[in-house]
Design an enzyme around this catalytic site. Structure first.
Site, PDB file in Angstrom:
ATOM      1  N   HIS A 404      22.673  50.084  78.510  1.00 54.69           N
ATOM      2  CA  HIS A 404      21.469  50.493  77.792  1.00 54.69           C
ATOM      3  C   HIS A 404      21.045  51.917  78.126  1.00 54.69           C
ATOM      4  O   HIS A 404      20.185  52.497  77.442  1.00 54.69           O
ATOM      5  CB  HIS A 404      20.327  49.521  78.111  1.00 54.69           C
ATOM      6  CG  HIS A 404      19.454  49.208  76.937  1.00 54.69           C
ATOM      7  ND1 HIS A 404      19.276  50.074  75.885  1.00 54.69           N
ATOM      8  CD2 HIS A 404      18.702  48.110  76.641  1.00 54.69           C
ATOM      9  CE1 HIS A 404      18.464  49.532  75.000  1.00 54.69           C
ATOM     10  NE2 HIS A 404      18.099  48.347  75.418  1.00 54.69           N
ATOM     11  N   ASP A 408      21.675  52.473  72.480  1.00 51.12           N
ATOM     12  CA  ASP A 408      20.426  51.867  72.031  1.00 51.12           C
ATOM     13  C   ASP A 408      20.705  50.496  71.418  1.00 51.12           C
ATOM     14  O   ASP A 408      21.786  50.256  70.841  1.00 51.12           O
ATOM     15  CB  ASP A 408      19.742  52.750  70.995  1.00 51.12           C
ATOM     16  CG  ASP A 408      19.270  54.076  71.590  1.00 51.12           C
ATOM     17  OD1 ASP A 408      19.007  54.096  72.807  1.00 51.12           O
ATOM     18  OD2 ASP A 408      19.169  55.058  70.831  1.00 51.12           O
TER      19      ASP A 408
END
Length: 432
Positions: A404, A408
């Site tokens: 992450h 995204d």
């Protein structure tokens, strides 16, 4: 007579220290020129260390599992002539604490080896050797007898501790015939437990060294450094499986049978054209993201010695059968321990599958420094609603994980949806 010292060689790539994985000799053994005496492991591969001279082993410089610096003393050998050790330093190095414990363990796959040291108490009824076989050889509690990987695996599966098996091979090596004899006498001398059950109190201590240590370190490092999140989507692979069956029926005999993996690799290649931010490697020390035009797909493969990730290089340039052949070649190289170092590095994205054991959902760990790993679950037939009708379809889940810090959530979801569309309409895999 002189003394020849073999030092830990410089493996290259700026490596300053390596792990001693296993010895193939012990103090007192005679070695020949070019005979492999030990294996050491870097972050990427296991390397054989041969002896440049012939002679008698005087001392071992470390124990399996020990991390040694490049240039440190590995082994001393008594040779004819002067040797390479000056008189002022000719006093032999202190031998390893327990030479027997450093005896040769079986030679497993060159890329992955796991040492198993059994320390259980001897059985209540010790083995009695037949008159035609050699007398038992006394072994210390922590001594690992010589045996091939196949013999060790068979003994492990059968619950046999090799320390108590009489070895009739060279230097006391335990052979398959020795296991047969041990099993036969155990059957003759041990009464069958009532009702087919028996208590067991044996224990085993398994040192985490070699490839198993590297796997543990990499997994721990990946979970600590990467901000993992997973995304799961179901895929209707009915049409894809029909296409695969047709292709195998027509060209399977001449080109080879296709599994699902080449289609998945192709779907990744096509989907990544629109999501180049996922085909990257992230150097979090330098804070640099490198995007790749080439798609180097790591295909996680389970070997007898642990999880390995051989790499299908330039998957974007391969046909279905080209990808299939390369995956099969790499999988065989891993299983036989012949995978080269360059075949186990350089991936930009990883595909992992447990095949029929794939379960319903999984949460794979990102293979750093990559930022995405695509997990494949098993195919099952179940009822689904298609155009208002309940029909039986072949369904499969893609369970994928992303870093992450770089990817995204929206991009990850759109990427997996793109793969889903390609797999559900397999003709689009080949539309340029």
């Amino acid at each position: 007579m002189g003394t020849h010292v073999i030092k830990m060689p410089d493996i290259g790539e700026g490596i300053a220290q390596v792990e001693l994985v296993e010895w193939f000799v012990k103090v007192g053994d005679m070695v020949s020129e070019d005979q492999v005496v030990a294996d050491v492991m870097t972050d990427k591969a296991t390397v054989d260390i041969p002896s440049p001279v012939a002679g008698k082993v005087l001392a071992l410089g470390g124990q399996p599992g020990e991390v040694m610096a490049v240039g440190s003393e590995l082994i001393r050998i008594e040779v004819e002539g002067a040797g390479n050790l000056r008189e002022s330093a000719a006093a032999p190095a202190e031998p390893a604490p327990a030479p027997a414990a450093a005896a040769a363990a079986p030679k497993a796959a060159p890329q992955a080896r796991v040492e198993v040291a059994a320390v259980t108490a001897p059985p209540a009824k010790p083995a009695v050797a037949p008159a035609s076989r050699p007398a038992p050889v006394a072994r210390e509690a922590n001594e690992r007898p010589l045996a091939s990987p196949a013999v060790r695996k068979r003994a492990w599966d059968a619950g046999i501790e090799l320390r108590f098996v009489i070895g009739t091979g060279p230097a006391g090596r335990v052979l398959h015939d020795d296991l047969d004899a041990y099993l036969a006498q155990d059957t003759q001398t041990s009464p069958a437990p009532v009702g087919g059950y028996a208590k067991r109190n044996d224990e085993q201590q398994i040192p985490v060294i070699g490839l198993r240590r590297k796997i543990a370190e990499r997994m721990q490092d990946a979970k600590r450094r990467a901000a993992h999140f997973s995304y799961v989507e179901e895929v209707d692979v009915t049409a894809l499986e029909e296409l695969r069956a047709q292709l195998n029926q027509k060209w399977g005999d001449s080109r080879g049978k296709l599994t699902l993996l080449p289609f998945l690799v192709r779907a990744m290649v096509v989907a990544l054209r629109d999501f180049p931010q996922i085909n990257v490697r992230y150097d979090d020390q330098a804070q640099v993201i490198t995007r790749f035009g080439a798609v180097h797909v790591g295909v996680a493969a389970q070997s007898d010695n642990g999880l390995m990730v051989p790499v299908v290089k330039h998957a974007e340039s391969l046909t279905l059968w080209g990808a299939s052949d390369e995956i099969a070649r790499l999988a065989n190289a891993v299983r036989t321990g012949k995978a080269a170092r360059e075949e186990l590095s350089g991936s930009t994205i990883t595909l992992t599958s447990l095949g029929a054991l794939g379960g319903i959902v999984s949460t794979p760990v990102v293979n750093l420094p990559e930022v995405a790993i695509i997990g494949v679950n098993r195919i099952v037939e179940r009822p689904v609603v298609v155009k208002g009708q309940i029909v039986v379809r072949k369904m499969m889940n893609l369970s994928s994980s992303f870093d992450h810090r770089v990817v995204d959530g929206m991009d990850a979801a759109l990427f997996i949806q793109a793969m889903r569309g390609l797999l559900e309409q397999p003709a689009t895999l080949f539309v340029e």
